[in-house]
Design a protein around this motif. Structure first.
Motif, mmCIF file in Angstrom:
data_model
loop_
_atom_site.group_PDB
_atom_site.id
_atom_site.type_symbol
_atom_site.label_atom_id
_atom_site.label_comp_id
_atom_site.label_asym_id
_atom_site.label_seq_id
_atom_site.Cartn_x
_atom_site.Cartn_y
_atom_site.Cartn_z
ATOM 1 N N UNK A 30 43.074 51.398 -14.957
ATOM 2 C CA UNK A 30 43.009 52.847 -14.867
ATOM 3 C C UNK A 30 42.873 53.453 -16.257
ATOM 4 N N UNK A 31 41.814 54.231 -16.439
ATOM 5 C CA UNK A 31 41.589 54.971 -17.686
ATOM 6 C C UNK A 31 41.716 56.454 -17.358
ATOM 7 N N UNK A 32 42.701 57.113 -17.954
ATOM 8 C CA UNK A 32 42.937 58.537 -17.706
ATOM 9 C C UNK A 32 42.518 59.341 -18.931
ATOM 10 N N UNK A 33 41.815 60.441 -18.695
ATOM 11 C CA UNK A 33 41.356 61.310 -19.775
ATOM 12 C C UNK A 33 41.976 62.678 -19.552
ATOM 13 N N UNK A 34 42.817 63.111 -20.496
ATOM 14 C CA UNK A 34 43.500 64.398 -20.371
ATOM 15 C C UNK A 34 43.940 64.866 -21.746
ATOM 16 N N UNK A 35 44.341 66.122 -21.824
ATOM 17 C CA UNK A 35 44.804 66.658 -23.109
ATOM 18 C C UNK A 35 46.103 66.031 -23.559
ATOM 19 N N UNK A 36 46.918 65.598 -22.589
ATOM 20 C CA UNK A 36 48.229 65.047 -22.926
ATOM 21 C C UNK A 36 48.465 63.773 -22.129
ATOM 22 N N UNK A 37 49.161 62.833 -22.735
ATOM 23 C CA UNK A 37 49.596 61.641 -22.010
ATOM 24 C C UNK A 37 50.809 61.983 -21.157
ATOM 25 N N UNK A 38 51.036 61.203 -20.129
ATOM 26 C CA UNK A 38 52.204 61.374 -19.273
ATOM 27 C C UNK A 38 53.066 60.120 -19.393
#
Length: 251
Positions: A30-38
């Motif tokens: 899974x590669x997630x692209x967002x302004x912030x990590x969770x």
């Protein structure tokens, strides 16, 4: 063992986070692209023995995100994967007000995140994986507001309508290829997320439909992010996924 690759935008909160959580599986990358990590997602991925990468990227810079994705996919190549899927979930609404009051910067931001970046990421994903022989899918998370106009929502409605229509074009392109990707722009239903909070909290004089959203909440007609994510992923797994380029999870 080959694994299933999922690339997901807007995974740090709301339905995007719920989708990411439900994709955690030892056979997935899974590669997630967002302004912030969770950080909670990272901890859950470790427990689930899922390979998780969280790319910090503001999707108002869709060009940068798509260039990074295209390069990464090219470097990976097809060998590690049993399938590859892009889920464009990230979006935003500009301030809730008539278009005559809207600020150019706010409109530009909403269109970059909600329309420009998904289109650029689709181009990068499809281009980098075009020669890959395994199943490939693109799921664009749209909205009923892409199909039905609403006052004081011109920016958001336009972005989602554009997403629906470029997905139709993309489906035609892919249908002409021997191993074209299956693509769909999917409305996920009405979900109790931060966007709903914004709509319910809007000034009534600027947003004539505010009462409708207050009523949806009061009558318990909103899906939770987890419920919506489950329906979206179930739709993604359907054998006829992509038969219709624009769809609604409720139909």
């Amino acid at each position: 063992m080959q694994k299933h690759l999922y690339i997901l935008t807007g995974a740090s909160r709301g339905m995007g986070l719920a989708i990411a959580e439900q994709l955690l599986h030892p056979e997935h990358v899974l590669v997630c692209i967002a302004r912030h990590a969770n950080q909670d997602l990272a901890a859950s991925a470790s427990q689930a023995q899922t390979s998780l990468s969280q790319w910090h990227h503001d999707l108002s810079d869709g060009q940068g995100a798509s260039e990074r994705l295209g390069l990464w996919l090219t470097q990976q190549g097809p060998a590690p994967w049993a399938s590859a899927t892009l889920i464009n979930n990230a979006g935003m609404i500009p301030p809730i007000e008539p278009l005559s009051h809207a600020k150019p910067q706010a409109l530009a931001q909403a269109l970059r995140v909600g329309l420009e970046a998904p289109m650029q990421l689709c181009a990068a994903f499809l281009g980098a994986t075009e020669s890959w022989g395994m199943p490939r899918k693109v799921l664009n998370i749209s909205s009923g507001l892409g199909r039905y106009a609403m006052a004081s929502q011109a920016g958001y409605c336009a972005a989602k309508a554009g997403m629906d229509h470029f997905t139709r074009c993309m489906a035609l392109d892919e249908s002409l290829k021997p191993h074209g990707a299956k693509v769909c722009s999917l409305a996920p239903g009405v979900i109790d997320t931060d966007m709903q909070v914004q709509l319910r909290g809007a000034a009534g004089e600027s947003f004539p439909d505010q009462s409708k959203f207050l009523q949806l909440k009061a009558q318990g007609q909103l899906s939770s992010p987890a419920q919506a994510a489950e329906l979206v992923l179930r739709f993604l797994a359907r054998p006829d996924f992509g038969r219709e380029p624009v769809a609604d999870v409720r139909s």
